[in-house]
Design a protein around this motif. Structure first.
Motif, PDB file in Angstrom:
ATOM      1  N   ALA A  97      68.989  31.949  -1.025  1.00  0.00           N
ATOM      2  CA  ALA A  97      68.851  32.738   0.118  1.00  0.00           C
ATOM      3  C   ALA A  97      67.858  33.820  -0.017  1.00  0.00           C
ATOM      4  O   ALA A  97      67.038  34.224   0.967  1.00  0.00           O
ATOM      5  N   ALA A  98      67.810  34.454  -1.149  1.00  0.00           N
ATOM      6  CA  ALA A  98      66.915  35.836  -1.109  1.00  0.00           C
ATOM      7  C   ALA A  98      65.464  35.482  -0.869  1.00  0.00           C
ATOM      8  O   ALA A  98      64.652  36.182  -0.023  1.00  0.00           O
ATOM      9  N   PRO A  99      64.806  34.517  -1.633  1.00  0.00           N
ATOM     10  CA  PRO A  99      63.487  34.033  -1.269  1.00  0.00           C
ATOM     11  C   PRO A  99      63.216  33.656   0.139  1.00  0.00           C
ATOM     12  O   PRO A  99      62.105  33.933   0.780  1.00  0.00           O
ATOM     13  N   ILE A 100      64.097  33.179   0.938  1.00  0.00           N
ATOM     14  CA  ILE A 100      63.813  32.464   2.125  1.00  0.00           C
ATOM     15  C   ILE A 100      63.890  33.945   3.091  1.00  0.00           C
ATOM     16  O   ILE A 100      63.157  33.900   3.961  1.00  0.00           O
ATOM     17  N   LEU A 101      64.766  34.568   2.687  1.00  0.00           N
ATOM     18  CA  LEU A 101      64.909  36.168   3.595  1.00  0.00           C
ATOM     19  C   LEU A 101      63.486  36.779   3.424  1.00  0.00           C
ATOM     20  O   LEU A 101      63.068  37.357   4.323  1.00  0.00           O
ATOM     21  N   LYS A 102      63.257  36.923   1.989  1.00  0.00           N
ATOM     22  CA  LYS A 102      62.043  37.764   1.986  1.00  0.00           C
ATOM     23  C   LYS A 102      60.786  37.318   2.593  1.00  0.00           C
ATOM     24  O   LYS A 102      60.176  38.146   3.250  1.00  0.00           O
ATOM     25  N   LYS A 103      60.607  35.928   2.412  1.00  0.00           N
ATOM     26  CA  LYS A 103      59.664  35.272   3.461  1.00  0.00           C
ATOM     27  C   LYS A 103      59.719  35.387   4.843  1.00  0.00           C
ATOM     28  O   LYS A 103      58.628  35.814   5.611  1.00  0.00           O
ATOM     29  N   THR A 104      60.751  35.460   5.236  1.00  0.00           N
ATOM     30  CA  THR A 104      61.115  35.561   6.507  1.00  0.00           C
ATOM     31  C   THR A 104      60.676  37.151   7.144  1.00  0.00           C
ATOM     32  O   THR A 104      59.977  37.115   7.895  1.00  0.00           O
ATOM     33  N   TYR A 105      60.934  38.132   6.299  1.00  0.00           N
ATOM     34  CA  TYR A 105      60.673  39.366   6.717  1.00  0.00           C
ATOM     35  C   TYR A 105      59.025  39.561   6.486  1.00  0.00           C
ATOM     36  O   TYR A 105      58.491  40.210   7.138  1.00  0.00           O
ATOM     37  N   GLU A 106      58.365  38.923   5.556  1.00  0.00           N
ATOM     38  CA  GLU A 106      56.963  38.790   5.520  1.00  0.00           C
ATOM     39  C   GLU A 106      56.362  38.296   6.890  1.00  0.00           C
ATOM     40  O   GLU A 106      55.417  38.922   7.372  1.00  0.00           O
ATOM     41  N   VAL A 124      57.741  38.237   9.775  1.00  0.00           N
ATOM     42  CA  VAL A 124      58.023  39.213  10.846  1.00  0.00           C
ATOM     43  C   VAL A 124      57.253  40.326  10.920  1.00  0.00           C
ATOM     44  O   VAL A 124      56.715  40.959  11.827  1.00  0.00           O
ATOM     45  N   GLY A 125      56.570  40.652   9.620  1.00  0.00           N
ATOM     46  CA  GLY A 125      55.545  42.001   9.636  1.00  0.00           C
ATOM     47  C   GLY A 125      56.226  42.999   8.631  1.00  0.00           C
ATOM     48  O   GLY A 125      55.973  44.357   8.974  1.00  0.00           O
ATOM     49  N   MET A 126      57.384  42.925   8.293  1.00  0.00           N
ATOM     50  CA  MET A 126      58.150  43.958   7.675  1.00  0.00           C
ATOM     51  C   MET A 126      57.634  44.117   6.149  1.00  0.00           C
ATOM     52  O   MET A 126      57.477  43.094   5.381  1.00  0.00           O
ATOM     53  N   VAL A 127      57.170  45.415   5.986  1.00  0.00           N
ATOM     54  CA  VAL A 127      56.504  45.809   4.844  1.00  0.00           C
ATOM     55  C   VAL A 127      57.403  46.119   3.595  1.00  0.00           C
ATOM     56  O   VAL A 127      58.626  46.747   4.011  1.00  0.00           O
ATOM     57  N   GLY A 128      57.553  45.542   2.627  1.00  0.00           N
ATOM     58  CA  GLY A 128      58.447  45.837   1.649  1.00  0.00           C
ATOM     59  C   GLY A 128      58.124  45.327   0.040  1.00  0.00           C
ATOM     60  O   GLY A 128      56.835  44.913  -0.129  1.00  0.00           O
TER      61      GLY A 128
END
Ligand code: TYM
Length: 343
Positions: free
Chosen positions: A328-337, A339-343
């Motif tokens: 789940a973690a890499p899929i969420l990370k990619k989703t944030y990217e 969407v445009g969330m900086v992290g």
């Protein structure tokens, strides 16, 4: 399109499904869901099964009861044949990515979509103002459960069909809004004779753990006597069994008992009727009881045995949560990217 986002992922054949630890397991859960989860294990899919405790708390749950029911559901999964080495088994609250992706999906899904959900209308009833916000947003969390693993197949009973259509709508809108094909359009798997097991007292109502009448359902913890008594008292009609499925039209109670028999025996309805056609319910019910006891007793005794070792159950769930997080973690990370969330 966001920089560096992979747009054509090849999706691994992956099954996800969940059950709420909001009460005891019923024969409906077993035949409509759990038994089919077991069948999908080890046949070319990665299989991920969950106790959706965050969904359970959308209506009030006593904390001690929730803890017990979560462990009992885990015991039910394992006793039914889910092998924690072959499948990932865990409880939803322990993998924070579900809630994190659910927030994104709360911002994708539309109020109108949620308002059309029949489960929302049924569960909130007349007093919608007093229902929890979580109950309203429930289907977005369910979409997150599935899509945080890029699951391609979701086995469920018929009552979940509308939620799975909404999951597809959320994935489609996300992909469209962000010009990507990051999320798969998941396939519901609603198959077999028992996708809608009905109440034993009323063939027009689903068998449910929340029905006030215990006689309406078979619980996975019922002993042989209770099972036999409930089947003996199950509502039927005066006619005997037909020899073809067409003869069950407009006979919901008769159809339900035949469907249950077929699912327990791993037979088609047609083959059950070709054997049983012409029998009266006074003959058929004892055969159904015998079959139900034969199939369910080993599960309930194994559940009881497992419940003696809650620490063992907790260790299995902790290990499962760790494995789930890795996907789940890499899929969420990619989703944030995306969407445009900086992290
Ligand atoms: P829940 O907990 O109500 O039921 C779990 C599963 O059992 C099936 N089921 C039945 N099937 C046939 N006949 C019945 N009488 C019957 N009663 C229940 C349900 O269809 C379901 O497959 N929203 C879901 C849980 C969930 C979920 C998910 C499912 C949360 N996230 C993601 C799949 C994927 C629910 O409330 O199921």
């Amino acid at each position: 399109m966001s920089e560096g986002v992979q747009t054509s992922p090849a999706f691994t054949p992956r099954v996800f499904s969940g059950i709420q630890p909001s009460g005891g397991l019923t024969l409906g859960n077993y035949l409509g869901a759990m038994k089919r989860f077991v069948e999908m294990q080890g046949v070319g899919y990665e299989t991920i099964y969950c106790m959706v405790d965050m969904h359970a708390i959308t209506v009030w749950q006593d904390p001690d009861a929730l803890r017990r029911q979560t462990r009992e559901l885990a015991a039910g999964y394992i006793a039914s044949g889910i092998d924690p080495d072959k499948s990932i088994l865990f409880n939803q609250s322990q993998v924070a990515e579900h809630a994190q992706l659910a927030w994104i999906f709360n911002c994708v899904a539309r109020m109108g979509w949620m308002k059309r959900m029949t489960q929302w209308k049924d569960k909130a009833g007349k007093n919608q103002e007093n229902a929890s916000l979580g109950l309203f947003a429930y289907p977005a969390l369910m979409a997150a459960d599935i899509l945080v693993y890029h699951a391609t197949h979701v086995p469920v009973g018929e009552d979940q069909k509308q939620h799975l259509e909404l999951t597809r709508d959320i994935a489609t809108k996300f992909n469209h809004d962000f010009k990507t094909d990051f999320f798969p359009i998941t396939e519901p798997v609603i198959e077999g004779a028992a996708t809608r097991v009905m109440s034993l007292r009323d063939g027009s109502k689903k068998m449910s753990k929340s029905d006030p009448s215990d006689a309406s359902r078979i619980n996975m913890t019922d002993d042989a006597d209770a099972i036999a008594q409930k089947i003996r008292k199950a509502k039927t009609d005066p006619d005997g069994l037909p020899s073809e499925a067409k003869g069950l039209e407009d006979r919901p109670e008769a159809r339900n008992l035949v469907n249950i028999y077929a699912a327990l025996a791993d037979q088609s309805v047609e083959s059950v009727l070709s054997e049983m056609g012409g029998k009266q319910f006074s003959e058929f019910k004892p055969l159904l009881s015998e079959l139900a006891v034969e199939k369910l007793s080993p599960i309930s005794s194994e559940m009881a045995r497992l419940m003696q070792s809650p620490d063992e159950i907790d260790a299995i769930l902790a290990k499962g949560a760790g494995r789930a997080r890795e996907i789940a973690a890499p899929i969420l990370k990619k989703t944030y990217e995306i969407v445009g969330m900086v992290g």
